[in-house]
Design an enzyme around this catalytic site. Structure first.
Site, PDB file in Angstrom:
ATOM      1  N   ASN A   9       7.265 114.267 -61.299  1.00  0.00           N
ATOM      2  CA  ASN A   9       6.637 113.298 -62.209  1.00  0.00           C
ATOM      3  C   ASN A   9       5.227 113.031 -61.681  1.00  0.00           C
ATOM      4  O   ASN A   9       5.073 112.339 -60.680  1.00  0.00           O
ATOM      5  CB  ASN A   9       7.476 112.018 -62.239  1.00  0.00           C
ATOM      6  CG  ASN A   9       6.826 110.918 -63.063  1.00  0.00           C
ATOM      7  OD1 ASN A   9       5.822 111.153 -63.746  1.00  0.00           O
ATOM      8  ND2 ASN A   9       7.389 109.721 -62.997  1.00  0.00           N
ATOM      9  N   TRP A  10       4.256 113.598 -62.357  1.00  0.00           N
ATOM     10  CA  TRP A  10       2.874 113.437 -61.885  1.00  0.00           C
ATOM     11  C   TRP A  10       2.309 112.047 -62.195  1.00  0.00           C
ATOM     12  O   TRP A  10       1.217 111.726 -61.756  1.00  0.00           O
ATOM     13  CB  TRP A  10       1.979 114.527 -62.499  1.00  0.00           C
ATOM     14  CG  TRP A  10       2.042 115.834 -61.756  1.00  0.00           C
ATOM     15  CD1 TRP A  10       2.951 116.191 -60.796  1.00  0.00           C
ATOM     16  CD2 TRP A  10       1.157 116.950 -61.890  1.00  0.00           C
ATOM     17  NE1 TRP A  10       2.689 117.460 -60.336  1.00  0.00           N
ATOM     18  CE2 TRP A  10       1.588 117.952 -60.992  1.00  0.00           C
ATOM     19  CE3 TRP A  10       0.035 117.212 -62.698  1.00  0.00           C
ATOM     20  CZ2 TRP A  10       0.949 119.185 -60.866  1.00  0.00           C
ATOM     21  CZ3 TRP A  10      -0.593 118.446 -62.574  1.00  0.00           C
ATOM     22  CH2 TRP A  10      -0.148 119.419 -61.668  1.00  0.00           C
ATOM     23  N   LYS A  11       3.047 111.267 -63.016  1.00  0.00           N
ATOM     24  CA  LYS A  11       2.549 109.938 -63.414  1.00  0.00           C
ATOM     25  C   LYS A  11       1.131 110.092 -63.958  1.00  0.00           C
ATOM     26  O   LYS A  11       0.830 111.093 -64.611  1.00  0.00           O
ATOM     27  CB  LYS A  11       2.665 108.963 -62.236  1.00  0.00           C
ATOM     28  CG  LYS A  11       4.075 108.980 -61.627  1.00  0.00           C
ATOM     29  CD  LYS A  11       4.350 107.875 -60.676  1.00  0.00           C
ATOM     30  CE  LYS A  11       5.792 107.998 -60.166  1.00  0.00           C
ATOM     31  NZ  LYS A  11       6.193 106.886 -59.336  1.00  0.00           N
ATOM     32  N   HIS A  91      11.400 105.064 -67.348  1.00  0.00           N
ATOM     33  CA  HIS A  91      10.962 104.941 -65.949  1.00  0.00           C
ATOM     34  C   HIS A  91      10.672 103.469 -65.648  1.00  0.00           C
ATOM     35  O   HIS A  91      10.170 102.737 -66.505  1.00  0.00           O
ATOM     36  CB  HIS A  91       9.707 105.791 -65.717  1.00  0.00           C
ATOM     37  CG  HIS A  91       9.380 105.944 -64.266  1.00  0.00           C
ATOM     38  ND1 HIS A  91       8.755 104.943 -63.555  1.00  0.00           N
ATOM     39  CD2 HIS A  91       9.613 106.949 -63.395  1.00  0.00           C
ATOM     40  CE1 HIS A  91       8.630 105.349 -62.301  1.00  0.00           C
ATOM     41  NE2 HIS A  91       9.132 106.552 -62.177  1.00  0.00           N
ATOM     42  N   GLU A  93       8.396 102.088 -64.077  1.00  0.00           N
ATOM     43  CA  GLU A  93       6.996 101.673 -64.277  1.00  0.00           C
ATOM     44  C   GLU A  93       6.746 101.344 -65.742  1.00  0.00           C
ATOM     45  O   GLU A  93       5.964 100.434 -66.056  1.00  0.00           O
ATOM     46  CB  GLU A  93       6.055 102.781 -63.770  1.00  0.00           C
ATOM     47  CG  GLU A  93       6.053 102.825 -62.247  1.00  0.00           C
ATOM     48  CD  GLU A  93       5.721 104.172 -61.638  1.00  0.00           C
ATOM     49  OE1 GLU A  93       5.214 105.058 -62.358  1.00  0.00           O
ATOM     50  OE2 GLU A  93       5.978 104.342 -60.427  1.00  0.00           O
ATOM     51  N   GLU A 161      16.667 105.839 -59.707  1.00  0.00           N
ATOM     52  CA  GLU A 161      15.433 105.553 -58.987  1.00  0.00           C
ATOM     53  C   GLU A 161      15.404 104.075 -58.592  1.00  0.00           C
ATOM     54  O   GLU A 161      15.012 103.227 -59.399  1.00  0.00           O
ATOM     55  CB  GLU A 161      14.220 105.847 -59.879  1.00  0.00           C
ATOM     56  CG  GLU A 161      14.076 107.300 -60.268  1.00  0.00           C
ATOM     57  CD  GLU A 161      12.615 107.697 -60.486  1.00  0.00           C
ATOM     58  OE1 GLU A 161      12.235 108.769 -60.019  1.00  0.00           O
ATOM     59  OE2 GLU A 161      11.857 106.919 -61.083  1.00  0.00           O
ATOM     60  N   GLY A 167       7.423 105.159 -54.312  1.00  0.00           N
ATOM     61  CA  GLY A 167       6.065 105.112 -53.772  1.00  0.00           C
ATOM     62  C   GLY A 167       5.923 104.270 -52.512  1.00  0.00           C
ATOM     63  O   GLY A 167       4.814 103.965 -52.089  1.00  0.00           O
ATOM     64  N   SER A 207      10.596 108.177 -53.259  1.00  0.00           N
ATOM     65  CA  SER A 207      10.162 108.633 -51.935  1.00  0.00           C
ATOM     66  C   SER A 207      10.939 109.851 -51.447  1.00  0.00           C
ATOM     67  O   SER A 207      11.117 110.020 -50.238  1.00  0.00           O
ATOM     68  CB  SER A 207      10.213 107.483 -50.908  1.00  0.00           C
ATOM     69  OG  SER A 207       9.297 106.464 -51.272  1.00  0.00           O
ATOM     70  N   GLY A 228       7.814 111.903 -57.293  1.00  0.00           N
ATOM     71  CA  GLY A 228       6.457 111.507 -57.663  1.00  0.00           C
ATOM     72  C   GLY A 228       5.429 112.152 -56.761  1.00  0.00           C
ATOM     73  O   GLY A 228       5.032 113.304 -56.935  1.00  0.00           O
ATOM     74  N   GLY A 229       4.979 111.404 -55.752  1.00  0.00           N
ATOM     75  CA  GLY A 229       3.874 111.833 -54.893  1.00  0.00           C
ATOM     76  C   GLY A 229       4.017 113.237 -54.336  1.00  0.00           C
ATOM     77  O   GLY A 229       3.040 114.012 -54.322  1.00  0.00           O
TER      78      GLY A 229
HETATM   79  O1  LIG Z   1       8.960 107.318 -59.532  1.00  0.00           O
HETATM   80  C1  LIG Z   1       9.235 108.376 -58.992  1.00  0.00           C
HETATM   81  C2  LIG Z   1       9.509 109.586 -59.780  1.00  0.00           C
HETATM   82  O2  LIG Z   1       9.667 109.285 -61.133  1.00  0.00           O
HETATM   83  C3  LIG Z   1       9.269 108.502 -57.513  1.00  0.00           C
HETATM   84  O3  LIG Z   1       7.974 108.427 -57.050  1.00  0.00           O
HETATM   85  P1  LIG Z   1       7.695 108.737 -55.492  1.00  0.00           P
HETATM   86  O4  LIG Z   1       8.372 110.063 -55.216  1.00  0.00           O
HETATM   87  O5  LIG Z   1       6.196 108.814 -55.387  1.00  0.00           O
HETATM   88  O6  LIG Z   1       8.316 107.628 -54.719  1.00  0.00           O
END
Ligand SMILES: O=C(CO)COP(=O)(O)O
Length: 246
Positions: A9-11, A91, A93, A161, A167, A207, A228-229
């Site tokens: 997920n590149w957000k 998600h 967020e 999640e 993050g 994470s 994510g990251g």
């Molecule tokens: O929200 C996430 C994937 O959708 C997880 O993000 P991180 O891997 O950066 O913690």
């Protein structure tokens, strides 16, 4: 046997220049024994799909309607038309920033299915909810409210999640992850039947990184990761892909 899924997920990260990471990942992961997915911001979906290769393209949201007067919105049909195969829905967020409720997520999931997309429905508790021992109640409510009738086993992926792990570099213990994943499996089997429940993939997200993926991937009912990251750099994400390929 469920085939594992490595989903990135590149957000709100990624420009045309970052397509070089996708090309590198396609090369590094070409023999992957799991499904590989990147969900970039919408402007890059078509380009990632056009690369072909092992890396499939997905989206991070869709509208509930097929078309109409909704300025700025993108329908599931448009995502499929651009080459997306999956869409992340609900998600945390978006639940926090955009006020997305379980009902909205359910309607978006229905729209995704109508367009032929696989919906990756996200659930997870906040730290307050975990500390109050409400985790399973919260997850159960989100599952019941966010997933419409009609799951087939193939059209749905559930991503666990924990909000407090996203993050932050914090991850639950493997026991905590296993407890929630087993709970999700039981709920899916109870609602949709054993066959559908057993064939639906359940991802861990929050994470996940090249260092912890092997341990997390060994937990019962963990069928992959929503990352994510660590999905932004091909070399990092490929470590996760390889760990999920075994
Ligand atoms: O929200 C996430 C994937 O959708 C997880 O993000 P991180 O891997 O950066 O913690």
């Amino acid at each position: 046997m469920r085939r594992k899924l490595a989903a990135g997920n590149w957000k709100m990260n990624g420009l045309q220049a970052n397509l070089s990471e996708v090309r590198t990942l396609n090369e590094l992961a070409k023999d992957a024994q799991c499904d590989v997915l990147l969900c970039p911001p919408a402007p890059l979906i078509g380009a990632i799909a056009a690369e072909g290769g092992v890396v499939k393209a997905g989206a991070q949201d869709c509208h509930t309607a097929v078309s109409g007067a909704h300025t700025g919105e993108i329908s599931a049909e448009m995502l499929a038309d651009a080459g997306a195969k999956y869409v992340i829905l609900g998600h945390s967020e978006r639940r926090a920033d955009m006020g997305e409720t379980d009902t909205i997520v359910r309607d978006k999931t229905q729209a995704a299915w109508t367009a032929g997309l696989v919906a990756i429905v996200c659930v997870g508790e906040t730290l307050d909810q975990r500390e109050a021992a409400n985790t399973l109640d919260i997850i159960g409510g989100q599952l019941a409210g966010s997933i419409p009738d009609g799951a087939s086993g193939l059209n749905l992926v559930v991503a666990y999640e924990p909000v407090w792990a996203i993050g932050t570099g914090l991850t639950p213990t493997t026991d905590q992850i296993g407890e929630v994943h087993d709970f999700i499996r039981t709920r899916l089997e109870r609602r949709f039947g054993t066959g559908v429940g057993r064939s639906t993939r359940i991802l861990y997200g929050g994470s996940m990184n090249p260092k912890n993926v092997t341990e997390i991937a060994a937990v019962s009912n963990v069928d992959g990761g929503l990352v994510g990251g660590a999905s932004l750099k091909a070399a990092d994400f490929n470590v996760i892909v390889q760990a999920l390929s075994t």
